[in-house]
Scaffold this motif. Structure first.
Motif, short mmCIF file in Angstrom:
data_model
loop_
_atom_site.label_atom_id
_atom_site.label_comp_id
_atom_site.label_asym_id
_atom_site.label_seq_id
_atom_site.Cartn_x
_atom_site.Cartn_y
_atom_site.Cartn_z
N GLY A 48 5.45 1.16 5.53
CA GLY A 48 6.55 0.49 4.85
C GLY A 48 6.51 -1.00 5.17
N CYS A 49 5.38 -1.63 4.89
CA CYS A 49 5.14 -3.00 5.36
C CYS A 49 5.98 -4.05 4.65
N ASP A 71 2.90 0.24 1.68
CA ASP A 71 4.26 0.23 1.14
C ASP A 71 4.27 0.99 -0.18
N ARG A 72 5.39 1.65 -0.48
CA ARG A 72 5.48 2.39 -1.74
C ARG A 72 5.61 1.46 -2.94
N SER A 73 6.05 0.20 -2.71
CA SER A 73 6.21 -0.76 -3.80
C SER A 73 4.94 -1.59 -3.97
N PHE A 91 -3.79 -4.36 2.79
CA PHE A 91 -2.57 -3.74 2.28
C PHE A 91 -2.90 -2.71 1.21
N GLY A 92 -2.05 -1.67 1.17
CA GLY A 92 -2.21 -0.64 0.16
C GLY A 92 -0.87 -0.07 -0.24
#
Length: 273
Positions: A48-49, A71-73, A91-92
């Motif tokens: 959840g970055c 992060d989901r977004s 990041f992913g």
């Protein structure tokens, strides 16, 4: 029909988040990373970055070999990718309850200011533990919405004074998990050992009321989303009620405190390192 509370939990626009609480969460992230004391040259995962505050703190203060933020977004992940330029950071996109990473891959698995917004918090912590190697550090922190996160606490007190129907949206009421005992219990239930917790207090200094209020117009998070859901006259009334609850100094500046609760544990077993 979605729960009204979840409709207000808007987290997607990095710049608006930074203006609202991101600038303060960066201070907490640095304290948190130092408290963990993870040795250098380790692999980190940030669950959840968001806008990248914790990844940035890890890259700047922990000498990682690599750090991956999930992060989901996709919009948050893209913002973080642009903001954090350290070559060790990546990041992913993925769900905290089903992380798109292999098991036992990371030396430290962490999360900042996310747990209370994830349905099935125990599943998220279990996934964090799955991703960690034996002997890894599993840790997270959340705002103390009930008392110590003064900006949010004073806002909801003002909102409920004006409209008692706002009470179900109050993060202090919604998130009893944001306290030391339930956080430690979550890590214990995930089978972690050596569990410890602490408060992290950081100062919030606003130039004036406009500096404090304008981020509430960005719509990011429960309180700003609630503000933007109101008709203009109701919004103006809330703004003035909120102003009256704040400790405004002679020069117009406002000083508050933001408290987060942090908790850490270790995954059983011996590291291969």
């Amino acid at each position: 029909m979605p729960d009204e509370r979840s409709v207000h939990d808007v987290w997607a626009v990095g710049a608006a988040y930074e203006a609202y609480v991101g600038r303060w969460s960066r201070l907490v992230a640095r304290e948190f990373v130092g408290w963990l004391g993870v040795p250098p040259h380790r692999r980190w995962l940030d669950v959840g970055c968001g806008a990248g505050a914790l990844v940035d703190a890890i890259a700047g203060g922990a000498e990682p070999s690599a750090v991956l933020g999930i992060d989901r977004s996709s919009r948050f992940a893209a913002h973080a990718r642009a903001a954090v330029t350290d070559a060790r950071a990546a990041f992913g996109v993925g769900d905290a309850r089903a992380l798109p990473v292999a098991s036992a891959r990371f030396d430290a698995v962490v999360s900042g200011l996310v747990l209370n917004f994830v349905p099935e918090a125990a599943r998220m912590v279990a996934e964090m533990a799955r991703a960690g190697r034996p002997g890894s550090t599993i840790a997270l922190y959340v705002w103390d919405y009930a008392a110590g996160m003064e900006l949010v606490r004073r806002f909801w007190d003002a909102a409920k004074e004006r409209h008692p129907g706002a009470a179900p949206l109050d993060e202090g009421e919604r998130f009893p998990i944001c306290a030391p005992a339930p956080l430690r219990a979550l890590l214990d239930a995930a089978g972690l050992s050596g569990i410890a917790s602490r408060a992290v207090d950081v100062p919030m200094h606003f130039r004036d009321f406009d500096d404090l209020w304008s981020p509430f117009l960005g719509g990011q998070g429960p309180a700003p989303a609630y503000v933007m859901s109101l008709p203009e006259d109701h919004r103006a009334a809330l703004r003035e009620g909120f102003r009256r609850m704040l400790p405004v100094e002679a020069d117009g500046s406002i000083r508050l405190t933001a408290r987060a609760w942090a908790v850490r544990g270790s995954k059983p077993g011996r590291s291969a390192r």
